[in-house]
Design an enzyme around this catalytic site. Structure first.
Site, mmCIF file in Angstrom:
data_model
loop_
_atom_site.group_PDB
_atom_site.id
_atom_site.type_symbol
_atom_site.label_atom_id
_atom_site.label_comp_id
_atom_site.label_asym_id
_atom_site.label_seq_id
_atom_site.Cartn_x
_atom_site.Cartn_y
_atom_site.Cartn_z
ATOM 1 N N ASP A 182 -2.152 10.814 -4.265
ATOM 2 C CA ASP A 182 -2.765 11.835 -5.113
ATOM 3 C C ASP A 182 -3.690 12.774 -4.345
ATOM 4 O O ASP A 182 -4.163 12.453 -3.259
ATOM 5 C CB ASP A 182 -3.597 11.155 -6.209
ATOM 6 C CG ASP A 182 -4.853 10.480 -5.638
ATOM 7 O OD1 ASP A 182 -4.712 9.624 -4.750
ATOM 8 O OD2 ASP A 182 -5.962 10.843 -6.058
ATOM 9 N N GLU A 220 0.831 -1.205 0.000
ATOM 10 C CA GLU A 220 0.000 0.000 0.000
ATOM 11 C C GLU A 220 0.867 1.257 0.000
ATOM 12 O O GLU A 220 2.015 1.219 0.454
ATOM 13 C CB GLU A 220 -0.886 0.014 1.252
ATOM 14 C CG GLU A 220 -2.322 -0.394 1.000
ATOM 15 C CD GLU A 220 -3.149 0.618 0.207
ATOM 16 O OE1 GLU A 220 -2.581 1.448 -0.530
ATOM 17 O OE2 GLU A 220 -4.383 0.571 0.326
ATOM 18 N N ASP A 243 -4.264 4.741 6.435
ATOM 19 C CA ASP A 243 -4.806 5.936 7.052
ATOM 20 C C ASP A 243 -5.874 5.507 8.072
ATOM 21 O O ASP A 243 -5.544 5.141 9.189
ATOM 22 C CB ASP A 243 -5.383 6.780 5.905
ATOM 23 C CG ASP A 243 -5.630 8.199 6.310
ATOM 24 O OD1 ASP A 243 -5.950 8.434 7.472
ATOM 25 O OD2 ASP A 243 -5.514 9.089 5.447
ATOM 26 N N PHE A 269 -2.349 15.748 5.289
ATOM 27 C CA PHE A 269 -2.669 15.185 3.981
ATOM 28 C C PHE A 269 -1.439 15.309 3.094
ATOM 29 O O PHE A 269 -0.878 16.393 2.952
ATOM 30 C CB PHE A 269 -3.859 15.907 3.350
ATOM 31 C CG PHE A 269 -4.335 15.231 2.095
ATOM 32 C CD1 PHE A 269 -5.197 14.143 2.163
ATOM 33 C CD2 PHE A 269 -3.888 15.658 0.844
ATOM 34 C CE1 PHE A 269 -5.615 13.495 1.005
ATOM 35 C CE2 PHE A 269 -4.300 15.013 -0.321
ATOM 36 C CZ PHE A 269 -5.163 13.930 -0.230
HETATM 37 P P1 IMP Z 1 -7.656 4.211 4.390
HETATM 38 O O1 IMP Z 1 -8.273 5.438 5.009
HETATM 39 O O2 IMP Z 1 -6.582 3.641 5.262
HETATM 40 O O3 IMP Z 1 -8.714 3.220 4.039
HETATM 41 O O4 IMP Z 1 -6.975 4.696 3.045
HETATM 42 C C1 IMP Z 1 -7.742 4.819 1.893
HETATM 43 C C2 IMP Z 1 -7.024 5.484 0.772
HETATM 44 O O5 IMP Z 1 -7.160 6.883 0.952
HETATM 45 C C3 IMP Z 1 -5.527 5.274 0.650
HETATM 46 O O6 IMP Z 1 -5.194 4.087 -0.023
HETATM 47 C C4 IMP Z 1 -5.159 6.487 -0.191
HETATM 48 O O7 IMP Z 1 -5.429 6.241 -1.543
HETATM 49 C C5 IMP Z 1 -6.111 7.542 0.325
HETATM 50 N N1 IMP Z 1 -5.435 8.432 1.299
HETATM 51 C C6 IMP Z 1 -5.504 8.390 2.633
HETATM 52 N N2 IMP Z 1 -4.758 9.378 3.199
HETATM 53 C C7 IMP Z 1 -4.201 10.063 2.168
HETATM 54 C C8 IMP Z 1 -3.298 11.210 2.072
HETATM 55 O O8 IMP Z 1 -2.828 11.801 3.056
HETATM 56 N N3 IMP Z 1 -2.978 11.604 0.804
HETATM 57 C C9 IMP Z 1 -3.446 10.980 -0.313
HETATM 58 N N4 IMP Z 1 -4.257 9.918 -0.270
HETATM 59 C C10 IMP Z 1 -4.637 9.467 0.956
HETATM 60 MG MG MG Z 2 -5.021 4.065 -2.381
#
Ligand code: IMP
Ligand code: MG
Length: 181
Positions: free
Chosen positions: A164, A104, A108, A157
């Site tokens: 992206d 990954e 997040d 972020f």
């Molecule tokens: P999750 O919140 O762990 O499920 O992450 C979901 C997706 O959100 C990640 O795979 C990224 O594509 C996107 N994402 C989460 N945080 C960031 C960030 O800080 N910058 C860019 N994309 C993010």
């Molecule tokens: Mg992603």
């Protein structure tokens, strides 16, 4: 280069340089090569953000492995925090009996990976672990075990190195904090 490709300086603050990232990935590749020596390793890249990290990481892995991709998307903006996820491109390979390492870009909330882990576990891999370039513990909603992580970042972020903002800035060679407009 169009201004859409290059965020303005006040939108970007470099957090991790290209050199720092390259050094870290080389280290991670070494550790993974040692840990999985003699095992049937399948690397599973989560499209699309992990691609830059994945390619560089695989160049630092010195044992045989198979490579596959999976793509997931949230049902809606709303469901993004509900963990309702669906597979939009499934694996092509069978992972039954294999040592699977999910690659990954960022963990997040953990919602996407929580879903992916549950789904892939039903396919009976020998084991299933997570490798991420960036880990943001502060935003975690679902606890997911992260075996290999490049960097821990605070609640900001970030873009670049695959990450992206609205599909842009993935190709930046560094990781920067991005002030969303
Ligand atoms: P999750 O919140 O762990 O499920 O992450 C979901 C997706 O959100 C990640 O795979 C990224 O594509 C996107 N994402 C989460 N945080 C960031 C960030 O800080 N910058 C860019 N994309 C993010
Ligand atoms: Mg992603």
């Amino acid at each position: 280069m169009s201004d859409k490709m290059t965020p303005s300086a006040d939108q970007l603050k470099i957090i991790l340089t290209q050199e720092e990232i390259e050094l870290k990935i080389a280290e991670m590749g070494k550790v993974i090569s040692n840990d999985y020596a003699g095992k049937e390793l399948v690397l599973v890249g989560v499209l699309r953000g992990s691609v830059y990290f994945l390619v560089d990481l695989t160049r630092k892995i010195h044992i045989p492995f198979s490579l596959d991709f999976i793509s997931i998307s949230h049902y809606s903006e709303q469901s993004e925090t509900a963990g309702v996820v669906r597979i939009t491109k499934d694996l092509d390979l069978s992972i039954s009996g294999k040592h699977v390492l999910i690659i990954e870009d960022i963990v997040d909330t953990g919602l996407s990976l929580g879903y992916l882990l549950r789904n892939l576990k039903t396919r009976n891999p020998a084991d299933l672990k997570i490798c991420t370039l960036v880990n943001v513990e502060a935003r975690r909603i679902v606890e997911v075990p992260v075996e290999y992580k490049g960097f821990d970042l605070p609640n900001i972020f970030v873009v670049g190195y695959g990450l992206d903002y609205k599909e842009k800035y993935r190709n930046l060679q560094f990781i920067a904090e991005f002030n969303r407009p």
